[in-house]
Design an enzyme around this catalytic site. Structure first.
Site, PDB file in Angstrom:
ATOM      1  N   ARG A   1      23.332   0.492  56.477  1.00 26.23           N
ATOM      2  CA  ARG A   1      22.966   0.575  55.054  1.00 26.23           C
ATOM      3  C   ARG A   1      24.194   0.799  54.170  1.00 26.23           C
ATOM      4  NH1 ARG A   1      17.458   3.613  56.925  1.00 26.23           N
ATOM      5  NH2 ARG A   1      16.234   1.702  57.047  1.00 26.23           N
TER       6      ARG A   1
ATOM      7  N   GLU B   1      12.294   2.266  48.156  1.00 26.08           N
ATOM      8  CA  GLU B   1      11.196   3.237  48.338  1.00 26.08           C
ATOM      9  C   GLU B   1      11.344   3.877  49.736  1.00 26.08           C
ATOM     10  OE1 GLU B   1      10.805   0.125  47.178  1.00 26.08           O
ATOM     11  OE2 GLU B   1      10.127   0.472  45.129  1.00 26.08           O
TER      12      GLU B   1
ATOM     13  N   GLU C   1      17.419  -4.086  54.421  1.00 33.69           N
ATOM     14  CA  GLU C   1      17.868  -2.900  55.193  1.00 33.69           C
ATOM     15  C   GLU C   1      17.088  -1.659  54.768  1.00 33.69           C
ATOM     16  OE1 GLU C   1      21.601  -2.400  56.904  1.00 33.69           O
ATOM     17  OE2 GLU C   1      21.903  -4.547  57.157  1.00 33.69           O
TER      18      GLU C   1
ATOM     19  N   GLU D   1       9.006  -8.254  60.899  1.00 35.60           N
ATOM     20  CA  GLU D   1       8.010  -9.265  61.262  1.00 35.60           C
ATOM     21  C   GLU D   1       7.156  -9.576  60.039  1.00 35.60           C
ATOM     22  OE1 GLU D   1       5.796  -8.113  64.736  1.00 35.60           O
ATOM     23  OE2 GLU D   1       7.612  -8.058  65.974  1.00 35.60           O
ATOM     24  N   PRO D   2       6.391 -10.675  60.096  1.00 35.85           N
ATOM     25  CA  PRO D   2       5.567 -11.003  58.926  1.00 35.85           C
ATOM     26  C   PRO D   2       4.661  -9.841  58.524  1.00 35.85           C
ATOM     27  CG  PRO D   2       5.556 -12.819  60.501  1.00 35.85           C
ATOM     28  CD  PRO D   2       6.308 -11.701  61.160  1.00 35.85           C
TER      29      PRO D   2
END
Ligand code: CAA
Ligand code: FAD
Length: 380
Positions: free
Chosen positions: A243, A367, A363, A127-128
């Site tokens: 991933r 970090e 995905e 989401e933003p």
């Protein structure tokens, strides 16, 4: 330990390489110029059985192992990272959640269409205001009679506006943190579902990335995926294997750049000999090739674990993190091998460089992969 491919896997690799070089390469040039979604290529991937590689035959898939699927993503991404990510998102996180967490009715309704390519799948978690911290999502789902009513917005959705089904995550219990998240199968024409204008991206041209908006969006109760509150685990479980798809995409990009750099180093002459004969260049190519091979081993190891039904979360994160960093480094060095020509659009290495960057971001940023890998050693 057996590090050779089976006949079936080699056949898949050959078939996809041929398709990529004959069809995708031409489409990639067009996509780069126009940013148009490659609808025809997606249709052809469906006809070749690529849209349902690891899906069981009884649901219309090709029922091949996960490693074959990973090889296909790599081969496509060697020519077009955009086509690679369309297939990866469609399968890993757009279709697999239904296969692993769906009811029999949901599987029968959606899997044959997704596996044949009649439907394209998407995955809407971010989401933003909630990317890395996915559990902080604000989209809500309230049960009203025989529907859930979804309100909120999603960001960065791959194949937004082109997909037919979206695995959407929303909070059925906003006070319960990650345990209040539920997953839904949302069809593109459900009332209240809107696709917003696509992002203008640095790379991956041709792969649509759009925000989504939900305004009292009506989702039938039978489209709840898994149980209420199980959504975060569904997202994480599918990202665990998804991933590896991004690791394979990174490998493909790196391989494309490495192949181009080696060919150029043999052909380009300075000081009276091919630049590849200079030790400064051959050492560079040797480092690039070694990183590529190391990334390959991590990625294939993770894929092999999934093929054998074994846990692969840690290896998937390691593969995604290492292979995407390798792709960034290899594509950067490939431009260096090309000198000034590498900085122009005359050669594909600048596209590989721009496409590689996003593999370190989506995905789960690298970090976040550090956190996931660290947790495997320190917490679990
Ligand atoms: N596998 C299974 N379960 C997991 C898990 C995993 N990898 N990670 C966490 N969980 C479970 C935990 O066990 C925990 O369950 P319990 O409470 O029952 O023990 C629950 O989920 C919550 O775990 P955390 O408290 O560790 O969760 P968190 O809120 O701290 O977040 C995170 C953990 C790893 C940072 C996670 O939020 C994350 O992965 N963020 C990145 C989001 C991401 O990858 N988005 C990708 C969007 S899709 C996409 O990008 C597609 C594309 O580009 C092409
Ligand atoms: P942020 O979370 O705001 O992170 C910003 C920076 O802070 C990053 O460097 C990050 O690593 C760092 N950071 C954040 N938290 C920590 C921490 N705890 N420790 C150290 N550093 C930290 N999402 C979907 O759901 N579906 C899709 O199909 C999809 N497709 C995408 C396609 C594209 C082209 C792109 C660019 C993104 C896509 N995404 C999709 C979203 C993607 O998964 C997110 O962009 C990503 O998870 C990072 O979230 P963010 O952009 O909000 O960055």
């Amino acid at each position: 330990m057996n590090l050779t491919w089976t006949d079936e896997q080699q056949m898949m690799k050959r078939m996809v390489r041929q398709f990529a070089e004959e069809k995708v390469a031409k489409a990639a040039e067009h996509m780069e110029e126009t940013d148009e979604f490659p609808r025809e290529i997606v249709k052809e991937m469906g006809e070749l059985g690529l849209m349902g590689i690891p899906i069981p035959e009884k649901y219309g898939g090709s029922e091949m192992d996960y490693a074959s699927y990973i090889l296909a993503i790599q081969e496509l991404s060697r020519v077009s990272a955009a086509v690679g990510v369309i297939l990866s998102v469609h399968t890993s996180v757009g279709t697999n959640p239904i296969l692993y967490f769906g009811t029999e009715e949901q599987k029968k309704k959606y899997l044959p269409k997704l596996a044949s390519g009649e439907y394209l799948g998407a995955f809407a978690l971010s989401e933003p205001g909630a990317g890395s911290d996915a559990a902080a999502m604000k989209t809500t789902a309230k049960k009203q009679g025989d529907h859930y009513i979804l309100n909120g917005s999603k960001a960065w959705i791959t194949s937004g506006g082109e997909a037919d089904t979206y695995i959407v995550f929303a909070k059925t219990d906003p006070s319960a943190g990650s345990k209040g998240v539920s997953a839904f199968i949302v069809e593109k024409d459900f009332p209240g579902f809107h696709v917003m204008p696509k992002e203008k991206k640095m790379g991956l041209h041709g792969s649509n990335t759009t925000p989504l908006s939900f305004e009292d969006c009506q989702v039938p109760v039978e489209n709840l995926l898994g149980k209420e509150g199980q959504g975060f685990k569904i997202a994480m479980a599918n990202l665990n294997t998804g991933r590896i798809g991004i690791a394979a995409q990174s490998l493909g990009i790196a391989e494309g750049a490495l192949d181009a750099a080696v060919a150029y180093a043999k052909e380009r002459k300075q000081f009276g000999k091919p630049i590849g004969m200079m030790q400064g260049m051959s050492f560079k190519l040797a480092d690039m090739a070694t990183m590529y091979e190391a990334a390959k081993l991590l990625t294939y190891q993770a894929a092999d674990l999934v093929s054998r039904g074994l846990p692969a979360g840690k290896q998937a994160s390691m593969a995604k993190m290492y292979a995407s960093d390798a792709a960034m480094k290899i594509t950067t060095e490939a431009i260096q091998v090309f000198g000034g020509y590498g900085y122009t659009k005359e050669y594909p290495v600048e596209r590989f460089f721009r496409d590689a960057k996003v593999t370190q971001i989506y995905e789960g940023t690298n970090e976040i992969q550090h956190i996931v890998i660290g947790n495997h050693y320190l917490r679990d």
